[in-house]
Design a protein around this motif. Structure first.
Motif, PDB file in Angstrom:
ATOM      1  N   ASP A 114      52.774 -18.593 -22.776  1.00  0.00           N
ATOM      2  CA  ASP A 114      51.491 -17.918 -22.939  1.00  0.00           C
ATOM      3  C   ASP A 114      51.319 -17.571 -24.420  1.00  0.00           C
ATOM      4  N   PRO A 115      50.207 -16.937 -24.824  1.00  0.00           N
ATOM      5  CA  PRO A 115      49.987 -16.658 -26.251  1.00  0.00           C
ATOM      6  C   PRO A 115      51.063 -15.787 -26.903  1.00  0.00           C
ATOM      7  N   PHE A 116      51.890 -15.138 -26.093  1.00  0.00           N
ATOM      8  CA  PHE A 116      52.942 -14.296 -26.649  1.00  0.00           C
ATOM      9  C   PHE A 116      54.332 -14.890 -26.453  1.00  0.00           C
ATOM     10  N   SER A 154      55.268 -17.309 -37.440  1.00  0.00           N
ATOM     11  CA  SER A 154      54.255 -16.469 -36.798  1.00  0.00           C
ATOM     12  C   SER A 154      54.498 -16.361 -35.292  1.00  0.00           C
ATOM     13  N   LEU A 155      54.782 -17.500 -34.652  1.00  0.00           N
ATOM     14  CA  LEU A 155      55.017 -17.493 -33.209  1.00  0.00           C
ATOM     15  C   LEU A 155      56.287 -16.733 -32.857  1.00  0.00           C
ATOM     16  N   MET A 206      55.395 -13.031 -32.903  1.00  0.00           N
ATOM     17  CA  MET A 206      54.628 -12.632 -31.721  1.00  0.00           C
ATOM     18  C   MET A 206      55.517 -12.547 -30.488  1.00  0.00           C
ATOM     19  N   THR A 257      55.416 -25.491 -29.456  1.00  0.00           N
ATOM     20  CA  THR A 257      54.122 -25.911 -29.971  1.00  0.00           C
ATOM     21  C   THR A 257      54.265 -27.230 -30.705  1.00  0.00           C
TER      22      THR A 257
END
Length: 308
Positions: A254-256, A282-283, A286, A272
């Motif tokens: 998920d986005p996190f 960045s990922l 998060m 990704t």
């Protein structure tokens, strides 16, 4: 069995290091397990990372580790994770060196790895004058004669990108038959040569390419190459523990960074197709925030008031 960690991070690249920094600052006990063989070790410089452009990949890691070690709850393990058992709250990780670790949460950040290159001579120039990402290395080859090894829709996509750095480039399809007439016409209108014969070899000296030789005898002079490598996951453990895997081999998150397996997260190239160091970092940040959020919620829920 060693002490129990709040999170074990598998992989010590930009994603794993960024996550370790966030979790260390959150006072969580973290172990970063990394074998020390990053995919970008073949290249002399990383680019596009704000405040660190350019920098050698090894120096980037050295600086990151030095800064992270200011937080005493983070430790680094030079090893490879080979098996995982358990569930959310109590995972058990075993390494190739025979060590075992327990952890409440897991973060997979082992990235991707290249399969062996099959074109003769390409491995000699990979990371020196042959690259996979024009955003990372296009500037250094601006206005130079280049060869793009690609075909089909991807060749057209790469042509559009490379044209931002140089108009002196040639497409070599390496014998692939998936270049349509529409693709060829679009490239032809812009004066971009396309050669279809398989590549016999890449000729170079000291890691710098000077021509690509085709099986029909054609030679294509160039000073640089952009191509696609075949990638596979850097670790098979996400699949083994039950994480959903996308067709491209990345972990579905998920986005996190949360996977379908409770307590398991993934970040960076492992999760990704945006294969840039700054995106991976960045990922990782998060995902670490999400991991810390879960740990904090669990600690809050398990609070019991001490008797007076």
């Amino acid at each position: 069995m060693r002490m129990k960690y709040d999170c074990v991070i598998i992989g010590g690249g930009p994603a794993g290091l960024s996550a370790a920094l966030v979790l260390g600052r959150a006072r969580k006990k973290v172990a970063v397990i990394d074998e020390g063989k990053p995919r970008n070790r073949v290249t002399g410089e990383m680019h596009g990372f704000l405040t660190r452009d350019p920098i050698a990949p090894s120096e980037f890691r050295r600086i990151a580790r030095e800064q992270i070690l200011a937080y005493p709850t983070v430790s680094f393990v030079a090893d490879t994770a080979v098996s995982i058992a358990g569930t959310d709250g109590d995972f058990r990780i075993t390494t190739a060196g025979g060590e075992s670790y327990r952890s409440r949460k897991l973060l997979f950040a082992a990235g991707m790895k290249d399969l062996p290159l099959t074109i003769e001579g390409l491995a000699d120039v990979y990371g020196k004058s042959a690259f996979v990402c024009p955003y990372c290395d296009g500037w250094e080859h601006r206005d130079q004669p280049l060869v793009v090894i690609s075909s089909g829709a991807d060749a057209l996509h790469m042509a559009k990108l490379i044209a931002g750095w140089t108009n002196r480039f040639t497409i070599c399809t390496n014998g692939s038959g998936d270049m349509t007439e529409a693709h060829r016409e679009e490239l032809s209108q812009r004066g971009i040569p396309v050669f279809d014969a398989p590549i016999r070899s890449v000729d170079s000296e000291g890691g710098i390419v000077h021509q690509v030789v085709l099986t029909d005898g054609t030679t294509v002079p160039c000073t640089g190459i952009f191509f696609r490598t075949t990638l596979v996951p850097g670790s098979d453990l996400p699949r083994a523990i039950g994480c959903e895997i996308a067709e491209a081999g990345t972990v579905v998150v998920d986005p996190f960074g949360k996977t379908n397996v409770p307590g398991v997260f993934s970040a960076g190239d492992a999760a990704t197709r945006m294969h840039q160091a700054i995106a991976a970092a960045s990922l990782g940040s998060m995902a670490a925030a999400a991991i810390n959020g879960e740990l904090s919620e669990e600690a809050w829920s398990h609070f019991t008031q001490a008797p007076h």
